[in-house]
Design an enzyme around this catalytic site. Structure first.
Site, PDB file in Angstrom:
ATOM      1  N   LYS A 295       0.832  -1.211   0.000  1.00  0.00           N
ATOM      2  CA  LYS A 295       0.000   0.000   0.000  1.00  0.00           C
ATOM      3  C   LYS A 295       0.865   1.259   0.000  1.00  0.00           C
ATOM      4  O   LYS A 295       0.504   2.253  -0.626  1.00  0.00           O
ATOM      5  CB  LYS A 295      -0.941   0.010   1.210  1.00  0.00           C
ATOM      6  CG  LYS A 295      -2.071  -0.988   1.087  1.00  0.00           C
ATOM      7  CD  LYS A 295      -3.133  -0.513   0.118  1.00  0.00           C
ATOM      8  CE  LYS A 295      -4.244  -1.542  -0.013  1.00  0.00           C
ATOM      9  NZ  LYS A 295      -5.276  -1.143  -0.957  1.00  0.00           N
TER      10      LYS A 295
ATOM     11  N   LYS B 175      -1.615  -9.811  -8.081  1.00  0.00           N
ATOM     12  CA  LYS B 175      -2.839 -10.518  -7.703  1.00  0.00           C
ATOM     13  C   LYS B 175      -4.041  -9.708  -8.170  1.00  0.00           C
ATOM     14  O   LYS B 175      -3.973  -8.465  -8.227  1.00  0.00           O
ATOM     15  CB  LYS B 175      -2.882 -10.778  -6.201  1.00  0.00           C
ATOM     16  CG  LYS B 175      -3.375  -9.636  -5.362  1.00  0.00           C
ATOM     17  CD  LYS B 175      -3.946 -10.094  -4.017  1.00  0.00           C
ATOM     18  CE  LYS B 175      -4.665  -8.910  -3.375  1.00  0.00           C
ATOM     19  NZ  LYS B 175      -5.646  -9.182  -2.386  1.00  0.00           N
TER      20      LYS B 175
ATOM     21  N   LYS C 176      -9.143  -5.182  -6.627  1.00  0.00           N
ATOM     22  CA  LYS C 176      -9.933  -4.020  -7.027  1.00  0.00           C
ATOM     23  C   LYS C 176      -9.068  -2.772  -7.060  1.00  0.00           C
ATOM     24  O   LYS C 176      -9.178  -1.948  -7.956  1.00  0.00           O
ATOM     25  CB  LYS C 176     -11.094  -3.827  -6.037  1.00  0.00           C
ATOM     26  CG  LYS C 176     -12.167  -4.880  -6.195  1.00  0.00           C
ATOM     27  CD  LYS C 176     -13.100  -4.937  -4.998  1.00  0.00           C
ATOM     28  CE  LYS C 176     -12.469  -5.653  -3.830  1.00  0.00           C
ATOM     29  NZ  LYS C 176     -13.411  -6.122  -2.807  1.00  0.00           N
TER      30      LYS C 176
HETATM   31  N1  AQP Z   1      -6.568 -12.325  -6.333  1.00  0.00           N
HETATM   32  C1  AQP Z   1      -7.093 -13.054  -5.360  1.00  0.00           C
HETATM   33  N2  AQP Z   1      -6.851 -14.390  -5.310  1.00  0.00           N
HETATM   34  C2  AQP Z   1      -7.396 -15.142  -4.326  1.00  0.00           C
HETATM   35  N3  AQP Z   1      -8.203 -14.637  -3.357  1.00  0.00           N
HETATM   36  C3  AQP Z   1      -8.448 -13.331  -3.377  1.00  0.00           C
HETATM   37  N4  AQP Z   1      -9.179 -12.533  -2.583  1.00  0.00           N
HETATM   38  C4  AQP Z   1      -9.123 -11.268  -3.045  1.00  0.00           C
HETATM   39  N5  AQP Z   1      -8.353 -11.202  -4.137  1.00  0.00           N
HETATM   40  C5  AQP Z   1      -7.916 -12.474  -4.369  1.00  0.00           C
HETATM   41  C6  AQP Z   1      -9.916 -12.967  -1.407  1.00  0.00           C
HETATM   42  O1  AQP Z   1     -11.193 -12.358  -1.434  1.00  0.00           O
HETATM   43  C7  AQP Z   1     -11.565 -12.003  -0.114  1.00  0.00           C
HETATM   44  C8  AQP Z   1     -11.916 -10.533  -0.072  1.00  0.00           C
HETATM   45  O2  AQP Z   1     -10.730  -9.771  -0.293  1.00  0.00           O
HETATM   46  P1  AQP Z   1     -10.614  -8.197  -0.225  1.00  0.00           P
HETATM   47  O3  AQP Z   1     -11.815  -7.625   0.369  1.00  0.00           O
HETATM   48  O4  AQP Z   1      -9.310  -7.839   0.381  1.00  0.00           O
HETATM   49  O5  AQP Z   1     -10.620  -7.925  -1.787  1.00  0.00           O
HETATM   50  P2  AQP Z   1      -9.535  -7.358  -2.759  1.00  0.00           P
HETATM   51  O6  AQP Z   1     -10.012  -7.583  -4.122  1.00  0.00           O
HETATM   52  O7  AQP Z   1      -8.173  -7.820  -2.394  1.00  0.00           O
HETATM   53  O8  AQP Z   1      -9.731  -5.847  -2.427  1.00  0.00           O
HETATM   54  P3  AQP Z   1      -8.834  -4.618  -2.822  1.00  0.00           P
HETATM   55  O9  AQP Z   1      -9.658  -3.416  -2.783  1.00  0.00           O
HETATM   56  O10 AQP Z   1      -8.118  -4.874  -4.059  1.00  0.00           O
HETATM   57  O11 AQP Z   1      -7.886  -4.592  -1.626  1.00  0.00           O
HETATM   58  P4  AQP Z   1      -6.339  -4.820  -1.548  1.00  0.00           P
HETATM   59  O12 AQP Z   1      -5.748  -4.349  -2.833  1.00  0.00           O
HETATM   60  O13 AQP Z   1      -6.002  -3.969  -0.381  1.00  0.00           O
HETATM   61  O14 AQP Z   1      -6.121  -6.278  -1.278  1.00  0.00           O
HETATM   62  C9  AQP Z   1     -10.385 -12.330   0.795  1.00  0.00           C
HETATM   63  O15 AQP Z   1     -10.604 -13.552   1.466  1.00  0.00           O
HETATM   64  C10 AQP Z   1      -9.235 -12.467  -0.154  1.00  0.00           C
HETATM   65  O16 AQP Z   1      -8.286 -13.402   0.314  1.00  0.00           O
END
Ligand code: AQP
Length: 339
Positions: free
Chosen positions: A128, A208, A211
């Protein structure tokens, strides 16, 4: 740490309390393929066998989303997405984190047993700092403490998450150990439950799917958008000409085919022998994703047209959890010498 899931109780056995599970998801955009393959598929399956609590973590989203209207609408969209993908409010509890403000009180209490050095070494914090260098707020650093509070306030022992969350979950376990050591056995150490999917890579094929990075496949979005996102995917970068043999083991498109149909080995063979080109393989994947999520997309549209239904489900969820959250807080305050 992963766990073997306990077998389902036999229908004739005396009813035993079901182990409690908890997981959270950020309302930071539309639900994407990584969320589903990494976590939501487990949420849906586990609600039948466990006492399942699922949380839309809007406090966490505040570390990156600063527009009130955007956050409010994303929270509702995420709830609609989870319900459309199969969460059943009769079988699980779905709620919004800020509707149970006890989470933030517990976070403060847990922060007093958490060394800053543990937080500074968290890989997502380092990420981040790189991705939003102008907004390295305190919430980003203490995010794992709030995450630990989310889980342990309900004394959940299992946490279905994607493998990208392994380091965070380990930190939650360390925080629980630190608390229990100082104040006596209070919380179970939470254990991760993973789906068979690895960390799902984004359309760039490098980071990965996430969003905040903007490399997602938005499974509940418009089919044309899904097609565009899949067609933009980076494949095997060493396959330059259509006649070059492909390497399915390093191609993100080929990897995703594993989850959409049982013929992926044939698809991989087509790539290896250059019988098929990357464009064909992507077109097929896009169509399969569109078809697979068509019923969920329909349900999502119905729910979004009826926000009162979504809000009612979320309110009922938060109300149901109030006694559990308050009981934990009473115990924790007592153990820590407050009140
Ligand atoms: N790429 C991924 N592969 C496997 N599992 C994933 N998860 C998220 N991305 C992957 C799992 O989904 C759940 C919710 O995760 P989140 O709310 O952290 O979603 P995100 O897409 O990771 O959100 P953001 O906004 O992009 O946040 P950052 O960039 O901060 O991570 C979790 O159980 C996660 O493991």
């Amino acid at each position: 740490m992963t766990v073997e899931l306990a077998p389902a109780p036999s229908p004739t056995a005396a009813p035993a309390p079901r182990p409690r599970i908890f997981s959270g998801i950020q309302p930071s955009g539309l639900v994407h393929l990584g969320n589903d393959l990494g976590a939501i598929r487990n949420y849906v399956m586990l609600q039948f066998e466990y006492e399942a609590i699922y949380c839309i973590v809007d406090y966490h989203a505040l570390t990156s989303t600063h527009d009130a209207d955007v956050l409010r609408s994303r929270t509702r969209e995420m709830a609609a997405g989870l319900l459309a993908l199969g969460l059943d409010p009769e079988r699980c509890t779905l709620f919004v984190q800020s509707h149970r403000p006890e989470h933030t009180e517990l976070m403060w209490l847990l922060s007093t047993v958490t060394p800053v050095s543990w937080l500074e070494r968290t890989p997502t914090y380092k990420d981040k700092i790189a991705t939003q260098p102008d907004d390295v707020n305190h919430g980003l650093l203490t995010y794992p403490v709030l995450q630990a509070a989310d889980i342990v306030i309900y004394k959940a022992s299992l946490v279905p998450v994607g493998k990208d969350q392994a380091a965070h979950l380990e930190l939650s376990r360390e925080i629980v150990r630190a608390f229990n050591n100082r104040y006596g056995d209070t919380f179970p150490e939470p254990q991760a439950v993973y789906t068979p999917a690895p960390v799902v890579l984004g359309t760039d094929g490098v980071k990965k799917m996430s969003k905040s990075v903007g490399n997602t496949i938005d499974i509940l979005g418009d089919p044309d958008v899904i097609r565009k996102q899949v067609m933009s995917m980076v494949t095997d970068t060493k396959r330059i000409l259509r006649t070059d043999p492909g390497r399915p083991e390093v191609c993100n498109v080929c990897q995703l085919h594993r989850f959409f149909g049982d013929d992926y080995e044939d698809i991989w063979d087509g790539e290896r022998t250059a019988r098929t080109g990357c464009v064909d393989t992507k077109k097929l994947l896009a169509q399969r994703i569109i078809d697979h999520y068509a019923p969920a997309r329909e349900r999502y549209a119905e729910l979004m047209a009826n926000p009162a239904e979504i809000d009612g489900i979320l309110e009922a969820g938060a109300d149901r959890l109030k006694p559990k959250a308050q009981a934990t807080m009473d115990e924790v305050r007592h153990r820590m010498g407050l009140r």
